[in-house]
Design a protein around this motif. Structure first.
Motif, short mmCIF file in Angstrom:
data_model
loop_
_atom_site.label_atom_id
_atom_site.label_comp_id
_atom_site.label_asym_id
_atom_site.label_seq_id
_atom_site.Cartn_x
_atom_site.Cartn_y
_atom_site.Cartn_z
N LYS A 33 0.81 -1.69 -0.19
CA LYS A 33 -0.06 0.21 0.23
C LYS A 33 1.07 1.58 -0.07
N ILE A 34 1.84 1.36 1.04
CA ILE A 34 3.14 1.88 1.06
C ILE A 34 3.86 3.02 -0.73
N LEU A 36 2.63 1.91 -3.56
CA LEU A 36 1.61 2.51 -4.88
C LEU A 36 1.51 3.92 -4.49
N LYS A 37 1.47 4.01 -2.58
CA LYS A 37 1.31 5.94 -2.51
C LYS A 37 2.20 6.60 -2.61
N VAL A 38 3.65 5.71 -3.00
CA VAL A 38 4.96 7.11 -2.98
C VAL A 38 5.72 7.03 -4.39
N ASN A 39 5.16 5.95 -5.13
CA ASN A 39 5.29 5.18 -6.10
C ASN A 39 7.15 4.77 -5.90
N ASP A 158 -6.41 1.86 5.11
CA ASP A 158 -5.61 2.88 3.79
C ASP A 158 -5.85 4.17 4.44
N GLN A 159 -6.60 4.77 5.13
CA GLN A 159 -6.91 5.72 6.13
C GLN A 159 -6.07 6.37 6.62
N ASP A 162 -2.65 6.23 4.60
CA ASP A 162 -3.03 8.41 3.80
C ASP A 162 -2.66 8.80 5.12
N LEU A 165 1.39 9.61 5.52
CA LEU A 165 1.98 9.64 5.15
C LEU A 165 1.79 11.20 4.30
N LYS A 166 0.97 11.49 4.61
CA LYS A 166 0.93 13.38 4.49
C LYS A 166 0.65 13.57 5.64
#
Length: 171
Positions: A33-34, A36-39, A158-159, A162, A165-166
Motif C-alpha cells: 500500500k505504501i 503504491l502511494k509513494v511510487n 488505508d486511511q 494516508d 504519509l501526509k
C-alpha cells in the motif's frame, strides 16, 4: 524515489487469538500500500532458511534468534535499494523488537545519511522497543515518526496510511 523495504511472514499466524492461514503477510500488505502511494521501489527481505509455516514453530525460532542474537542469512539485496536516500522500513513486532531478519538487513546495509520511515504490524504491542533498537542500529540515519498498525486490521488501514504519509512524507 523511495525504497520500501519490509520483512513479513505469511502462512499460519495468530490473529485475534486464533490461528489463521495468511497467503500474504500483514507487513507485506502495508508495504505494498505504501509503495503504491509513494511510487517507491519495493523489496521484501527474505531469509535463506525460511521460518516454519507453523506459527508456534516460527515463534520458537524467532525467540531463539532474539535470545542468542542470531542474524539469519538473507537473500542478496538489489543494488537499487541500497542507493535510495529514503527507506520505508517495515516489520512485524516480534518479542517487542523487529525480527532478526531486519537486523541482518541493517547489518549489511549502510544507513548513513538515510531517512528512515519505520512501520510495523502488531497485535497490541505497537512498536515495543523497536524504535529505540532502530536508533541504536542506525545512529547516522534520520529516523522519522513511524506507523504501527494492528495486523488484524491491515485490510482497513488505508486511511491511517494516508494520514501518516501526509503528516511525515508529503509535507
Amino acid at each position: 524515489m523511495a525504497a520500501i523495504v519490509y520483512f513479513s511472514r505469511a502462512e499460519e499466524n495468530l490473529i485475534n487469538g486464533t490461528y489463521q492461514l495468511l497467503t500474504k503477510g500483514n507487513t507485506q500488505i502495508v508495504a505494498e500500500k505504501i509503495a503504491l502511494k509513494v511510487n517507491g521501489q519495493i523489496y521484501g527481505v527474505e531469509t535463506i532458511d525460511p521460518y516454519p509455516s507453523s506459527y508456534p514453530e516460527a515463534v520458537a525460532k524467532a525467540k531463539l534468534e532474539k535470545e542468542k542474537s542470531i542474524l539469519p542469512r538473507i537473500q542478496a539485496i538489489p543494488s537499487g535499494i541500497l542507493t535510495e536516500s529514503i527507506i520505508f522500513l517495515g516489520y512485524p513486532n516480534w518479542w517487542g523488537c523487529y525480527p532478526q531478519a531486519v537486523a541482518s538487513f541493517l547489518a549489511t546495509t549502510s544507513t548513513k545519511k538515510k531517512i528512515i520511515y519505520p512501520f510495523c504490524t502488531h497485535e497490541g504491542s505497537s512498536f515495543g522497543h523497536s524504535l529505540d533498537q532502530l536508533r541504536q542500529a542506525c545512529p547516522e540515519a534520520i529516523i522519522k515518526t513511524g506507523l504501527a498498525i494492528r495486523g488484524s486490521r491491515v485490510s482497513k488501514a488505508d486511511q491511517a496510511i494516508d494520514n501518516w504519509l501526509k503528516y511525515v512524507y508529503f509535507q
